[in-house]
Design a protein around this motif. Structure first.
Motif, PDB file in Angstrom:
ATOM      1  N   GLN A  29      55.862  17.696  30.212  1.00 33.04           N
ATOM      2  CA  GLN A  29      56.163  16.284  30.438  1.00 33.04           C
ATOM      3  C   GLN A  29      55.263  15.713  31.542  1.00 33.04           C
ATOM      4  N   GLU A  30      55.086  16.475  32.612  1.00 33.79           N
ATOM      5  CA  GLU A  30      54.214  16.036  33.710  1.00 33.79           C
ATOM      6  C   GLU A  30      52.774  15.898  33.226  1.00 33.79           C
ATOM      7  N   LEU A  31      52.328  16.869  32.441  1.00 35.25           N
ATOM      8  CA  LEU A  31      50.949  16.850  31.958  1.00 35.25           C
ATOM      9  C   LEU A  31      50.681  15.670  31.029  1.00 35.25           C
ATOM     10  N   ARG A  32      51.672  15.267  30.260  1.00 37.99           N
ATOM     11  CA  ARG A  32      51.482  14.120  29.361  1.00 37.99           C
ATOM     12  C   ARG A  32      51.103  12.862  30.153  1.00 37.99           C
ATOM     13  N   VAL A  33      51.735  12.677  31.279  1.00 40.56           N
ATOM     14  CA  VAL A  33      51.432  11.516  32.127  1.00 40.56           C
ATOM     15  C   VAL A  33      50.029  11.640  32.719  1.00 40.56           C
ATOM     16  N   ALA A  34      49.749  12.784  33.331  1.00 39.69           N
ATOM     17  CA  ALA A  34      48.456  12.983  33.994  1.00 39.69           C
ATOM     18  C   ALA A  34      47.302  12.977  32.995  1.00 39.69           C
ATOM     19  N   VAL A  76      39.726  16.482  33.457  1.00 40.37           N
ATOM     20  CA  VAL A  76      40.172  16.588  32.063  1.00 40.37           C
ATOM     21  C   VAL A  76      40.311  18.061  31.677  1.00 40.37           C
ATOM     22  N   GLY A  77      39.302  18.860  32.033  1.00 42.39           N
ATOM     23  CA  GLY A  77      39.350  20.280  31.699  1.00 42.39           C
ATOM     24  C   GLY A  77      40.543  20.986  32.317  1.00 42.39           C
ATOM     25  N   ALA A  78      40.800  20.725  33.582  1.00 44.59           N
ATOM     26  CA  ALA A  78      41.914  21.386  34.266  1.00 44.59           C
ATOM     27  C   ALA A  78      43.260  20.937  33.709  1.00 44.59           C
ATOM     28  N   LEU A  79      43.388  19.650  33.388  1.00 44.25           N
ATOM     29  CA  LEU A  79      44.680  19.142  32.911  1.00 44.25           C
ATOM     30  C   LEU A  79      44.930  19.454  31.438  1.00 44.25           C
ATOM     31  N   ILE A  80      43.893  19.773  30.699  1.00 43.30           N
ATOM     32  CA  ILE A  80      44.082  20.193  29.308  1.00 43.30           C
ATOM     33  C   ILE A  80      44.126  21.719  29.217  1.00 43.30           C
ATOM     34  N   PRO A  82      46.158  23.974  30.375  1.00 37.62           N
ATOM     35  CA  PRO A  82      47.431  24.600  29.988  1.00 37.62           C
ATOM     36  C   PRO A  82      47.653  24.667  28.475  1.00 37.62           C
ATOM     37  N   VAL A  83      47.051  23.760  27.723  1.00 38.71           N
ATOM     38  CA  VAL A  83      47.161  23.817  26.261  1.00 38.71           C
ATOM     39  C   VAL A  83      46.530  25.111  25.745  1.00 38.71           C
ATOM     40  N   SER A  84      45.372  25.450  26.294  1.00 40.99           N
ATOM     41  CA  SER A  84      44.691  26.679  25.913  1.00 40.99           C
ATOM     42  C   SER A  84      45.526  27.904  26.282  1.00 40.99           C
ATOM     43  N   PHE A  85      46.096  27.894  27.487  1.00 37.96           N
ATOM     44  CA  PHE A  85      46.969  28.998  27.889  1.00 37.96           C
ATOM     45  C   PHE A  85      48.082  29.180  26.876  1.00 37.96           C
ATOM     46  N   HIS A  86      48.710  28.069  26.514  1.00 33.56           N
ATOM     47  CA  HIS A  86      49.825  28.138  25.578  1.00 33.56           C
ATOM     48  C   HIS A  86      49.368  28.679  24.233  1.00 33.56           C
ATOM     49  N   ARG A  87      48.289  28.142  23.721  1.00 37.63           N
ATOM     50  CA  ARG A  87      47.821  28.542  22.403  1.00 37.63           C
ATOM     51  C   ARG A  87      47.421  30.020  22.382  1.00 37.63           C
ATOM     52  N   LEU A  88      46.726  30.495  23.407  1.00 37.80           N
ATOM     53  CA  LEU A  88      46.214  31.866  23.407  1.00 37.80           C
ATOM     54  C   LEU A  88      47.254  32.910  23.823  1.00 37.80           C
ATOM     55  N   LEU A  89      48.317  32.477  24.513  1.00 41.97           N
ATOM     56  CA  LEU A  89      49.300  33.437  25.012  1.00 41.97           C
ATOM     57  C   LEU A  89      50.645  33.377  24.295  1.00 41.97           C
ATOM     58  N   THR A  90      50.846  32.397  23.417  1.00 41.62           N
ATOM     59  CA  THR A  90      52.119  32.258  22.725  1.00 41.62           C
ATOM     60  C   THR A  90      52.422  33.520  21.924  1.00 41.62           C
ATOM     61  N   GLY A  91      53.655  33.964  22.033  1.00 47.40           N
ATOM     62  CA  GLY A  91      54.106  35.129  21.288  1.00 47.40           C
ATOM     63  C   GLY A  91      53.811  36.453  21.963  1.00 47.40           C
ATOM     64  N   ARG A  92      53.235  36.428  23.144  1.00 42.27           N
ATOM     65  CA  ARG A  92      52.890  37.671  23.845  1.00 42.27           C
ATOM     66  C   ARG A  92      53.853  37.973  25.005  1.00 42.27           C
ATOM     67  N   ARG A  93      54.946  37.227  25.078  1.00 39.94           N
ATOM     68  CA  ARG A  93      55.969  37.428  26.116  1.00 39.94           C
ATOM     69  C   ARG A  93      55.386  37.284  27.524  1.00 39.94           C
ATOM     70  N   ILE A 107      47.762  21.532  39.396  1.00 37.41           N
ATOM     71  CA  ILE A 107      47.489  21.144  40.788  1.00 37.41           C
ATOM     72  C   ILE A 107      45.994  20.906  40.971  1.00 37.41           C
ATOM     73  N   VAL A 108      45.173  21.813  40.464  1.00 39.93           N
ATOM     74  CA  VAL A 108      43.717  21.638  40.548  1.00 39.93           C
ATOM     75  C   VAL A 108      43.312  20.342  39.847  1.00 39.93           C
ATOM     76  N   GLY A 109      43.890  20.094  38.682  1.00 37.11           N
ATOM     77  CA  GLY A 109      43.592  18.869  37.944  1.00 37.11           C
ATOM     78  C   GLY A 109      43.961  17.618  38.720  1.00 37.11           C
ATOM     79  N   LEU A 110      45.098  17.649  39.411  1.00 43.13           N
ATOM     80  CA  LEU A 110      45.507  16.495  40.208  1.00 43.13           C
ATOM     81  C   LEU A 110      44.575  16.272  41.396  1.00 43.13           C
ATOM     82  N   VAL A 111      44.125  17.356  42.017  1.00 37.42           N
ATOM     83  CA  VAL A 111      43.162  17.218  43.119  1.00 37.42           C
ATOM     84  C   VAL A 111      41.852  16.640  42.586  1.00 37.42           C
ATOM     85  N   LEU A 112      41.399  17.134  41.431  1.00 38.26           N
ATOM     86  CA  LEU A 112      40.174  16.595  40.832  1.00 38.26           C
ATOM     87  C   LEU A 112      40.360  15.130  40.414  1.00 38.26           C
TER      88      LEU A 112
END
Length: 179
Positions: A29-34, A76-80, A82-93, A107-112
């Motif tokens: 939800q936070e990322l959608r705004v940022a 943009v790279g930092a704030l997007i 987490p999408v990559s993290f989710h896609r590449l790590l989903t299902g791996r517990r 946090i890095v994305g917000l500083v940038l």
């Protein structure tokens, strides 16, 4: 269901997995705004170079523009990210670790984003007012962003620790606890 002992949300009865799910959903939800804000800003920055007036900018202003675009791209790279993290790590517990890394990227994305905003303001204000005034105005806005995005949340975090010790959460009082 086992409550998580000693965590910051001691009043919740959730498993480690449930807590990770909740934190991940809150982060999304936070990322959608940022993300929306940084993408719109970055899109506008990309169009500047195609404007007729761009060719009349001084070397310093072109340098500021270049830095601004690079900062915007990094944000943009930092704030997007987490999408990559989710896609590449989903299902791996690994959701708990994913939440930690995605939070750090946010946090890095917000500083940038702060740096992008400051740089974009500097570029615009240098064209609108004297350089010295532009610097002061940018400094005021950076201070404002730091207050809104950093100081107030840290203060609220600190105050909540004090309040939780006293049992005072600053919200409406529970009617059952009123005499």
């Amino acid at each position: 269901m086992t409550p998580q002992a000693g965590g910051p949300d001691r009043g919740r009865r959730e498993t480690v997995e449930e807590r990770a799910d909740r934190l991940w959903n809150e982060l999304l939800q936070e990322l959608r705004v940022a993300q929306t804000g940084v993408q719109i800003l970055f899109g506008f920055l990309l169009t500047v170079v195609f404007q007729q007036r761009f060719t009349t900018l001084s070397g310093t202003d072109r340098d500021i523009y270049t830095v601004t675009v690079m900062l915007g791209a990094a944000a943009v790279g930092a704030l997007i990210g987490p999408v990559s993290f989710h896609r590449l790590l989903t299902g791996r517990r690994l959701k708990s670790q994913m939440v930690i890394w995605a939070s750090r990227l946010t946090i890095v994305g917000l500083v940038l984003l702060l740096c992008t905003m400051a740089s974009a303001l500097m570029l615009i204000l240098r064209l609108a007012v004297a350089d010295t005034l532009a610097s002061w105005l940018v400094g005021v806005m950076v201070a404002w962003f730091v207050l809104c995005w950093g100081v107030l949340p840290v203060y609220a975090r600190h105050a909540s620790r004090s309040d939780s010790v006293r049992g005072d959460y600053g919200g409406p009082r529970d009617r059952r606890s009123q005499g």
